[in-house]
Enzyme design. Structure first.
Site, PDB file in Angstrom:
ATOM      1  N   LYS A   1      35.124  27.311  16.990  1.00  0.00           N
ATOM      2  CA  LYS A   1      35.641  26.267  16.306  1.00  0.00           C
ATOM      3  C   LYS A   1      35.177  26.100  15.353  1.00  0.00           C
ATOM      4  O   LYS A   1      35.668  25.847  14.177  1.00  0.00           O
ATOM      5  CB  LYS A   1      34.883  24.713  16.723  1.00  0.00           C
TER       6      LYS A   1
ATOM      7  N   ASP B   1      35.815  16.169  18.606  1.00  0.00           N
ATOM      8  CA  ASP B   1      35.165  15.629  20.337  1.00  0.00           C
ATOM      9  C   ASP B   1      36.585  15.992  20.534  1.00  0.00           C
ATOM     10  O   ASP B   1      38.071  14.904  20.149  1.00  0.00           O
ATOM     11  CB  ASP B   1      34.792  14.702  21.165  1.00  0.00           C
ATOM     12  N   SER B   2      36.968  16.593  21.802  1.00  0.00           N
ATOM     13  CA  SER B   2      38.182  16.339  22.155  1.00  0.00           C
ATOM     14  C   SER B   2      38.394  16.409  24.195  1.00  0.00           C
ATOM     15  O   SER B   2      37.224  16.666  24.514  1.00  0.00           O
ATOM     16  CB  SER B   2      39.378  17.788  21.995  1.00  0.00           C
TER      17      SER B   2
ATOM     18  N   GLY C   1      40.659  26.380  28.828  1.00  0.00           N
ATOM     19  CA  GLY C   1      40.412  25.351  29.269  1.00  0.00           C
ATOM     20  C   GLY C   1      41.548  24.706  29.975  1.00  0.00           C
ATOM     21  O   GLY C   1      42.058  24.952  31.110  1.00  0.00           O
TER      22      GLY C   1
HETATM   23  P1  IMP Z   1      34.826  19.732  23.019  1.00  0.00           P
HETATM   24  O1  IMP Z   1      33.866  20.340  22.759  1.00  0.00           O
HETATM   25  O2  IMP Z   1      33.079  18.818  23.963  1.00  0.00           O
HETATM   26  O3  IMP Z   1      35.161  18.423  22.177  1.00  0.00           O
HETATM   27  O4  IMP Z   1      35.107  19.977  24.914  1.00  0.00           O
HETATM   28  C1  IMP Z   1      36.258  19.914  24.923  1.00  0.00           C
HETATM   29  C2  IMP Z   1      37.550  19.575  26.386  1.00  0.00           C
HETATM   30  O5  IMP Z   1      38.299  19.274  26.227  1.00  0.00           O
HETATM   31  C3  IMP Z   1      37.056  21.055  26.111  1.00  0.00           C
HETATM   32  O6  IMP Z   1      35.958  22.149  27.300  1.00  0.00           O
HETATM   33  C4  IMP Z   1      38.182  21.516  27.172  1.00  0.00           C
HETATM   34  O7  IMP Z   1      37.701  21.516  28.995  1.00  0.00           O
HETATM   35  C5  IMP Z   1      39.173  20.305  26.984  1.00  0.00           C
HETATM   36  N1  IMP Z   1      40.386  21.194  25.938  1.00  0.00           N
HETATM   37  C6  IMP Z   1      40.084  20.357  24.510  1.00  0.00           C
HETATM   38  N2  IMP Z   1      40.931  20.867  23.792  1.00  0.00           N
HETATM   39  C7  IMP Z   1      41.843  21.867  24.323  1.00  0.00           C
HETATM   40  C8  IMP Z   1      42.950  22.480  24.472  1.00  0.00           C
HETATM   41  O8  IMP Z   1      43.244  22.742  22.955  1.00  0.00           O
HETATM   42  N3  IMP Z   1      43.076  23.187  26.059  1.00  0.00           N
HETATM   43  C9  IMP Z   1      42.265  22.875  26.778  1.00  0.00           C
HETATM   44  N4  IMP Z   1      40.830  22.329  26.877  1.00  0.00           N
HETATM   45  C10 IMP Z   1      40.524  21.334  26.274  1.00  0.00           C
END
Ligand code: IMP
Length: 198
Positions: free
Chosen positions: A13, A70-71, A152
């Site tokens: 990231k 966040d995603s 993911g």
């Molecule tokens: P964050 O890093 O807390 O935003 O967690 C995001 C989580 O959402 C990741 O660990 C994945 O499980 C899922 N995720 C978010 N973006 C993607 C993507 O582009 N592809 C696949 N999984 C994603």
């Protein structure tokens, strides 16, 4: 502004943000380089709330501009699960192979297979209101995981306009259509218009 801190320990990231800000002459610093080892708990009910919580916490602590994101994946037939729990679904350390197989199994008899990836990026600056930039990509839950690219939930996210899952397309193709790519482009647009770099 000459530098910005990313409220994440995720090197991938940080590198993505670094590449984006490089042409603007802005240094991107990971939070670990500031001595911050622990990410803040994601206690919000939405992606935007979580992004804001993390960015504002670190901005106040460091008195520096901070970006956080966040995603996650929302599946409509599963009440938008795994949603803000995407990273924690079935446990943080559970493999995505198992997470994906479990979701496919839970979706076996569902006719509504719509889903989306959502990304919220928060920009928190001392003395300025926090801004949130959101990007969404709509898709369909695949019948089975396909493809070896990405990470993911990409193998189970079928993207109809390309007729493939996000794990079957290149990183470049994904950036052009992804939730994160869209949110990042909104952030950059804001950055250039508002001349944040003062
Ligand atoms: P964050 O890093 O807390 O935003 O967690 C995001 C989580 O959402 C990741 O660990 C994945 O499980 C899922 N995720 C978010 N973006 C993607 C993507 O582009 N592809 C696949 N999984 C994603």
């Amino acid at each position: 502004m000459k530098s910005i801190v990313i409220a994440s320990g995720n090197e991938h990231k940080i590198e993505e943000f670094r590449a984006m800000f490089k042409p603007l002459g802005i240094e991107v610093i990971g939070m670990k380089e500031c001595g911050e080892m622990e990410e803040v708990q994601e206690t919000g009910a939405t992606f935007a709330e979580n992004a804001v919580i993390k960015a504002e916490y670190l901005m106040k602590k460091l008195n520096q501009p901070v970006i956080s994101d966040d995603s996650g994946l929302e599946i409509d037939a599963l009440n938008r699960e795994p949603g803000v729990y995407s990273a924690r679904y079935l446990g943080h350390d559970t493999s995505y192979e198992l997470k994906n197989r479990t979701l496919v199994e839970r979706m076996k008899d569902k006719t509504d297979r719509t889903c989306r990836f959502v990304c919220a990026i928060a920009l928190a600056r001392p003395g300025h209101p926090t801004r949130v930039f959101e990007g969404i990509v709509e898709g369909i839950v695949a019948r089975q995981p396909e493809g070896g690219h990405g990470f993911g939930y990409d193998p189970i996210f079928y993207y109809p306009p390309l007729g493939r899952t996000l794990a079957q397309i290149s990183e470049q193709e994904k950036n052009a259509i992804s939730h994160r790519g869209k949110a990042m482009r909104k952030l950059m647009e804001f950055w250039q218009h508002e001349e944040v770099a003062d």
